[in-house]
Motif scaffolding. Structure first.
Motif, mmCIF file in Angstrom:
data_model
loop_
_atom_site.group_PDB
_atom_site.id
_atom_site.type_symbol
_atom_site.label_atom_id
_atom_site.label_comp_id
_atom_site.label_asym_id
_atom_site.label_seq_id
_atom_site.Cartn_x
_atom_site.Cartn_y
_atom_site.Cartn_z
ATOM 1 N N ASP A 135 7.586 -4.070 -14.631
ATOM 2 C CA ASP A 135 6.849 -4.709 -13.893
ATOM 3 C C ASP A 135 7.513 -5.606 -12.955
ATOM 4 O OD1 ASP A 135 4.450 -3.532 -15.344
ATOM 5 O OD2 ASP A 135 4.309 -5.404 -16.786
ATOM 6 N N GLU A 136 8.610 -6.226 -13.458
ATOM 7 C CA GLU A 136 9.393 -6.937 -12.445
ATOM 8 C C GLU A 136 9.862 -5.902 -11.144
ATOM 9 O OE1 GLU A 136 9.046 -8.968 -16.150
ATOM 10 O OE2 GLU A 136 9.940 -6.800 -15.696
ATOM 11 N N LEU A 138 8.701 -3.322 -10.226
ATOM 12 C CA LEU A 138 7.313 -3.093 -9.325
ATOM 13 C C LEU A 138 7.045 -4.350 -8.383
ATOM 14 C CD1 LEU A 138 5.005 -1.073 -11.539
ATOM 15 C CD2 LEU A 138 6.288 -0.158 -9.728
ATOM 16 N N THR A 139 7.112 -5.383 -8.583
ATOM 17 C CA THR A 139 6.730 -6.534 -8.191
ATOM 18 C C THR A 139 7.723 -6.960 -6.942
ATOM 19 O OG1 THR A 139 5.772 -7.827 -10.018
ATOM 20 C CG2 THR A 139 6.809 -9.321 -8.199
ATOM 21 N N SER A 142 7.310 -4.007 -4.364
ATOM 22 C CA SER A 142 6.055 -4.446 -3.551
ATOM 23 C C SER A 142 6.010 -5.481 -2.531
ATOM 24 C CB SER A 142 4.827 -4.642 -4.445
ATOM 25 O OG SER A 142 4.687 -3.218 -5.404
ATOM 26 N N ASN A 143 6.617 -6.541 -3.164
ATOM 27 C CA ASN A 143 6.991 -7.937 -2.142
ATOM 28 C C ASN A 143 7.897 -7.398 -1.023
ATOM 29 O OD1 ASN A 143 6.900 -10.775 -1.651
ATOM 30 N ND2 ASN A 143 9.192 -10.499 -1.881
ATOM 31 N N ILE A 196 0.645 2.879 -7.618
ATOM 32 C CA ILE A 196 0.281 1.271 -7.051
ATOM 33 C C ILE A 196 0.145 1.250 -5.613
ATOM 34 C CG2 ILE A 196 1.473 -1.077 -7.160
ATOM 35 C CD1 ILE A 196 2.598 1.619 -9.664
ATOM 36 N N GLU A 198 -0.738 -1.256 -1.955
ATOM 37 C CA GLU A 198 -0.419 -2.914 -1.717
ATOM 38 C C GLU A 198 -1.730 -3.779 -2.246
ATOM 39 O OE1 GLU A 198 -2.698 -0.834 1.953
ATOM 40 O OE2 GLU A 198 -1.225 -0.267 0.194
ATOM 41 N N ASP A 200 -2.754 -3.786 -5.225
ATOM 42 C CA ASP A 200 -2.787 -4.040 -6.599
ATOM 43 C C ASP A 200 -1.598 -4.935 -7.002
ATOM 44 O OD1 ASP A 200 -4.350 -1.917 -7.157
ATOM 45 O OD2 ASP A 200 -2.581 -0.481 -6.912
ATOM 46 N N MET A 201 -0.776 -5.577 -5.991
ATOM 47 C CA MET A 201 0.186 -6.162 -6.299
ATOM 48 C C MET A 201 0.343 -7.791 -5.612
ATOM 49 S SD MET A 201 1.836 -4.384 -8.285
ATOM 50 C CE MET A 201 3.202 -5.431 -8.524
ATOM 51 N N LYS A 202 0.709 -8.701 -6.253
ATOM 52 C CA LYS A 202 0.679 -10.011 -5.574
ATOM 53 C C LYS A 202 2.176 -10.369 -5.063
ATOM 54 C CE LYS A 202 -2.969 -11.564 -8.910
ATOM 55 N NZ LYS A 202 -3.270 -12.587 -10.090
ATOM 56 N N LYS A 219 4.481 -15.600 -7.985
ATOM 57 C CA LYS A 219 4.004 -14.435 -7.833
ATOM 58 C C LYS A 219 2.743 -14.663 -7.771
ATOM 59 C CE LYS A 219 2.975 -9.891 -10.286
ATOM 60 N NZ LYS A 219 3.017 -8.976 -11.213
#
Length: 348
Positions: A135-136, A138-139, A142-143, A196, A198, A200-202, A219
């Motif tokens: 998950d990290e 992906l975060t 995405s950022n 995923i 854009e 879906d992610m913070k 996040k």
């Protein structure tokens, strides 16, 4: 996939994934995209074209893809013909003896043999099994994609564009098992059977409290981790409250001096960086910069991309961090793309 969905592979050139020749055309325009080479090889193998699948995996492996190298090894193992035993005429008595011996051995070790064969066959048949994307990760990706879009008005043509040489090194690393496509103003990431977008992610951001002398990595509204910092001495306030990371640097000015081993340049020669004086952490002693210990800035560095927002405030944040002992370490903390010969005149 919708038929009208297209991908802009280079400026003003669009391809549709539903096109029968999509993969070859895509790789003609983007010949270094190892993720797409592996995807194409998977399709070729599913269609029984082992020779061409092997060729594309070989190309991806030659470009440094460890995932392609592993898949190539497994594909060759699957394609290798089993040695054919040569039979000779045997007497009926010898045949009966061997049959009885075989049955006897089978009774003794049948269970062990079966379980061993099952494990081995499943290992070799999963030639394209992807490692888990956390998950990290992906975060982080995405950022970086969001920040790239904000600065360039589009998403990158391929994920590897995020790990370009300094000063365009938005990230240090992107997982090979992430499959990325972009078209117009959107993108999709596919990993571990998850898709995923854009939406879906913070995004990530940094907040620095000069009162509590803490740096927070957030996040969305969630505090992921906090770190003690040194802040500017009295009379040298930071001349802005809102800014972004403009450069990511590994080993600024050689990495052995007052700037520490990593740094994020902000503006006006102010940066968030490490230090060769860990005893100064927690004090108001700097000439305008924010200092972390080298260990802490190295922990934060692979998470933060160019363009990530930074807020400087007085009040501390009250929520407890999700990770009390710092962010979970990522597999690739930096690469040579993060190094530069540029000399920095940060205020220290």
């Amino acid at each position: 996939m919708k038929k009208d969905h297209v991908i802009e592979v280079i400026p003003h050139v669009f391809l549709s994934p539903s096109d029968r020749g999509f993969y070859r055309k895509y790789l003609h325009y983007r010949p270094h995209d190892t993720s797409m080479m592996i995807q194409y090889a998977r399709v070729l193998q599913d269609n029984g074209n082992m020779k061409e699948a092997e060729m594309w995996l070989q190309k991806a492996a030659e470009r440094g893809s460890t995932k392609a190298l592993s898949a190539l090894s497994n594909l060759r193992a699957l394609s290798r013909p089993s040695p054919q035993p040569s039979y000779r005429k045997r007497s009926i008595g010898l045949v009966v003896f061997l049959l009885a011996l075989f049955l006897f051995i089978g009774v003794l070790i049948g269970t062990h043999f079966h379980s061993s064969w099952y494990r081995t066959s499943h290992q070799t048949l999963s030639a394209y099994e992807d490692p888990t994307v956390t998950d990290e990760e992906l975060t982080v990706v995405s950022n970086a994609l969001m920040r790239y879009h904000q600065q360039n008005g589009r998403y990158p043509y391929q994920l590897n564009d995020l790990v370009s040489p300094f000063p365009y090194n938005y990230l240090s690393h992107t997982p090979e098992s992430l499959y990325y496509t972009s078209s117009g103003g959107s993108y999709t990431l596919t990993a571990d059977n998850r898709m995923i977008t854009e939406e879906d992610m913070k995004p990530l951001s940094i907040y620095v409290s000069t009162e509590s002398r803490l740096l927070y990595v957030r996040k969305g509204k969630t505090i992921l981790a906090s770190y003690p910092v040194s802040v500017p001495r009295s009379g040298t306030p930071i001349p802005f409250q809102e800014t972004i990371v403009t450069k990511r640097v590994a080993f600024p000015n050689g990495g052995e001096g007052v700037l520490g081993t990593r740094g994020f340049e902000l503006e006006e020669n102010i940066a968030i960086h490490g230090t060769d004086s860990p005893s100064s952490i927690g004090s108001a002693v700097t000439g305008g910069c924010i200092r972390l210990s080298n260990a802490d800035i190295e922990n934060v560095f692979p998470y933060i991309s160019i363009g990530t927002p930074v807020t400087i405030g007085e009040e501390p944040l009250t929520s407890e961090p999700l990770h009390g002992s710092g962010l979970p370490p990522l597999s690739t903390p930096f690469t040579d793309h993060d190094r530069t010969e540029e000399v920095f005149a940060w205020r220290e």
